[in-house]
Motif scaffolding. Structure first.
Motif, short mmCIF file in Angstrom:
data_model
loop_
_atom_site.label_atom_id
_atom_site.label_comp_id
_atom_site.label_asym_id
_atom_site.label_seq_id
_atom_site.Cartn_x
_atom_site.Cartn_y
_atom_site.Cartn_z
N MET A 1 0.86 -1.19 0.00
CA MET A 1 0.00 0.00 0.00
C MET A 1 0.90 1.23 0.00
O MET A 1 1.71 1.41 0.91
N ALA A 2 0.77 2.06 -1.03
CA ALA A 2 1.51 3.31 -1.08
C ALA A 2 0.75 4.36 -0.28
O ALA A 2 -0.45 4.55 -0.48
N ILE A 3 1.46 4.98 0.65
CA ILE A 3 0.88 6.07 1.44
C ILE A 3 1.82 7.26 1.29
O ILE A 3 2.95 7.22 1.75
N VAL A 4 1.35 8.28 0.62
CA VAL A 4 2.15 9.49 0.40
C VAL A 4 1.28 10.70 0.64
O VAL A 4 0.06 10.62 0.55
N GLY A 5 1.91 11.80 0.97
CA GLY A 5 1.11 13.00 1.21
C GLY A 5 1.96 14.21 1.50
O GLY A 5 3.17 14.20 1.28
N THR A 6 1.34 15.20 2.05
CA THR A 6 1.97 16.48 2.30
C THR A 6 3.07 16.38 3.36
O THR A 6 3.04 15.52 4.23
N ARG A 7 4.01 17.30 3.27
CA ARG A 7 5.07 17.38 4.29
C ARG A 7 4.62 18.23 5.48
O ARG A 7 5.31 18.30 6.48
N ALA A 8 3.47 18.86 5.35
CA ALA A 8 2.94 19.70 6.43
C ALA A 8 1.50 19.30 6.74
O ALA A 8 0.57 20.07 6.54
N PRO A 9 1.30 18.08 7.28
CA PRO A 9 -0.06 17.62 7.54
C PRO A 9 -0.66 18.26 8.79
O PRO A 9 0.05 18.70 9.69
N ASP A 10 -1.99 18.29 8.82
CA ASP A 10 -2.66 18.73 10.04
C ASP A 10 -2.89 17.50 10.93
O ASP A 10 -2.57 16.37 10.55
N ALA A 11 -3.44 17.71 12.09
CA ALA A 11 -3.65 16.62 13.05
C ALA A 11 -4.56 15.54 12.50
O ALA A 11 -4.34 14.34 12.73
N HIS A 12 -5.59 15.93 11.76
CA HIS A 12 -6.52 14.96 11.20
C HIS A 12 -5.81 14.07 10.17
O HIS A 12 -6.01 12.86 10.15
N GLY A 13 -4.98 14.66 9.32
CA GLY A 13 -4.23 13.89 8.34
C GLY A 13 -3.29 12.89 9.00
O GLY A 13 -3.17 11.75 8.55
N LEU A 14 -2.65 13.31 10.08
CA LEU A 14 -1.75 12.40 10.81
C LEU A 14 -2.53 11.25 11.46
O LEU A 14 -2.09 10.10 11.44
N LEU A 15 -3.71 11.56 12.00
CA LEU A 15 -4.55 10.54 12.61
C LEU A 15 -5.00 9.51 11.58
O LEU A 15 -4.91 8.29 11.81
#
Length: 112
Positions: free
Chosen positions: A50-64
């Protein structure tokens, strides 16, 4: 910097397209689109992943959400794959490893 590069390279195995250890999923790509060789430190896990990629500046919801998804992957034996950047990528690796899973970091430019 050069010493750490040499140390990393010395731990890597080179796997070329056509070698037995070359991932079958990459081998199915057209010749011009697949990497000619991979530098591998550790083992390439079997598919699927599973590829999981995203922003370098996530908010708390994105991290959760990243934490939950990566832990779910770990619980099902699905490796988490990303580029290893700070933010979402590193959270995915950290959460998967914390849950006992396997991760793969893919460096876009290789070691050269």
């Amino acid at each position: 910097m050069m010493a750490s590069y040499r140390a990393l390279v010395s731990r890597c195995e080179v796997v070329s397209a056509g070698d037995a250890g070359y991932p079958a999923c990459l081998g199915r790509l057209p010749a011009g689109e697949r990497p000619a060789r991979l530098f591998v430190a550790g083992a390439i896990p079997p598919s699927p992943g599973m590829a999981i990629v995203g922003t370098r500046a996530p908010d708390a919801h994105g991290l959760l959400l990243t934490d939950r998804l990566a832990r779910e992957c770990a619980s099902r034996g699905i490796p988490v794959i990303s580029g290893g950047a700070s933010g979402i990528d590193s959270e995915a690796h950290r959460s998967c490893l914390d849950a006992g899973g396997t991760t793969v970091v893919v460096l876009a430019g290789g070691l050269e």
